[in-house]
Design a protein around this motif. Sequence first.
Motif, PDB file in Angstrom:
ATOM      1  N   VAL A 161     -24.547   6.815  39.523  1.00 22.03           N
ATOM      2  CA  VAL A 161     -25.261   7.354  40.797  1.00 22.03           C
ATOM      3  C   VAL A 161     -25.063   6.944  41.874  1.00 22.03           C
ATOM      4  O   VAL A 161     -25.180   5.898  42.531  1.00 22.03           O
ATOM      5  CB  VAL A 161     -26.664   7.485  40.253  1.00 22.03           C
ATOM      6  N   ARG A 182     -30.845  13.918  41.184  1.00 19.68           N
ATOM      7  CA  ARG A 182     -29.779  13.568  41.129  1.00 19.68           C
ATOM      8  C   ARG A 182     -29.819  13.550  39.351  1.00 19.68           C
ATOM      9  O   ARG A 182     -29.538  14.207  38.894  1.00 19.68           O
ATOM     10  CB  ARG A 182     -29.207  12.244  41.774  1.00 19.68           C
ATOM     11  N   ASP A 207     -27.863  16.035  36.565  1.00 17.07           N
ATOM     12  CA  ASP A 207     -27.534  15.885  35.497  1.00 17.07           C
ATOM     13  C   ASP A 207     -27.859  16.549  34.079  1.00 17.07           C
ATOM     14  O   ASP A 207     -27.545  16.039  32.875  1.00 17.07           O
ATOM     15  CB  ASP A 207     -27.058  14.244  35.463  1.00 17.07           C
ATOM     16  N   SER A 232     -22.334   9.903  37.490  1.00 15.15           N
ATOM     17  CA  SER A 232     -22.771  11.443  37.128  1.00 15.15           C
ATOM     18  C   SER A 232     -21.782  12.786  37.660  1.00 15.15           C
ATOM     19  O   SER A 232     -21.238  12.347  38.738  1.00 15.15           O
ATOM     20  CB  SER A 232     -23.532  11.348  38.802  1.00 15.15           C
ATOM     21  N   ASP A 284     -21.522  13.817  41.869  1.00 16.64           N
ATOM     22  CA  ASP A 284     -21.396  12.558  42.668  1.00 16.64           C
ATOM     23  C   ASP A 284     -20.080  13.321  42.754  1.00 16.64           C
ATOM     24  O   ASP A 284     -19.477  13.804  43.995  1.00 16.64           O
ATOM     25  CB  ASP A 284     -21.166  11.035  42.033  1.00 16.64           C
TER      26      ASP A 284
END
Lengths: 139, 115
Positions: B18, B71, B75, B109, B112
């Motif tokens: 991440v 984040r 996900d 991720s 990302d």
Amino acid sequence: MANALYVAFRNGVLGSHATRVDLDADTIKAALIDHGTDTPAPTTDDFYNDISAGLVGALSSALASKTIGTVAAGVFDADNVTFTAVSGNSVESVNLLKDSGNSATSDLIAYFDTATGLPVTPNGGDITVTWAAGGIFTF
Amino acid sequence: MPGVRVQHPTQRNVRYTVVDSRVPYPVPYQCTAPALGGCGGTHLFKTHHLNLDETGAAIVSTGVYERIRERLALDGFSLGVEVRRPPAIGVGVNPSKPGAWGDIPIVRSPSDMAN
């Protein structure tokens, strides 16, 4: 980068730095550093205040059972060190320093960014740093 | 709350990466080799590697959790289960020896990659 002794420490051993480190008599501690906040620069940083902004958790307790030249000639060694209940950010390096009680006069000694388990994402539990069987570093 | 357990819905036994694109490294960070604990890449932004176990779970500190929970939620991670006594983590200054997790697959991720 790679594991290294801080240049200022090396020069200090040779007598060119303002302060000198006595690994046997001085209080030596370890610090876990978050490079996203402050990336250590072993070639130019000299005192702990150069990297202290990146400290994750607290400094370790003083290294215990230090030896110089016992493991092998020129080798500094000590007991493994444990950081208790680390709750901060991810860590990219472990650093050794002389704790004078003042970060502006606490010499940086060694920088380790290449080790098993690094970078480490703390989980709130203890983090134990195990030194190499051959000692922490050789001078 | 010492630690927080997070769990991915599908990923298992991977090093989940991440990137916090809000935090640039002052100097690009050369990550350690996968066998040691990193991914071998060069990171420009603060990067967190989560070693997901066989159930897709990892325990992170509150400090890490606060930084990346949005984040992780994007996900699909299940979040927020408190772990009162997280297990100890070992760091070994002996690079010739592989880390406890060994050379496991690296997963980035999806959030990302969208950035």
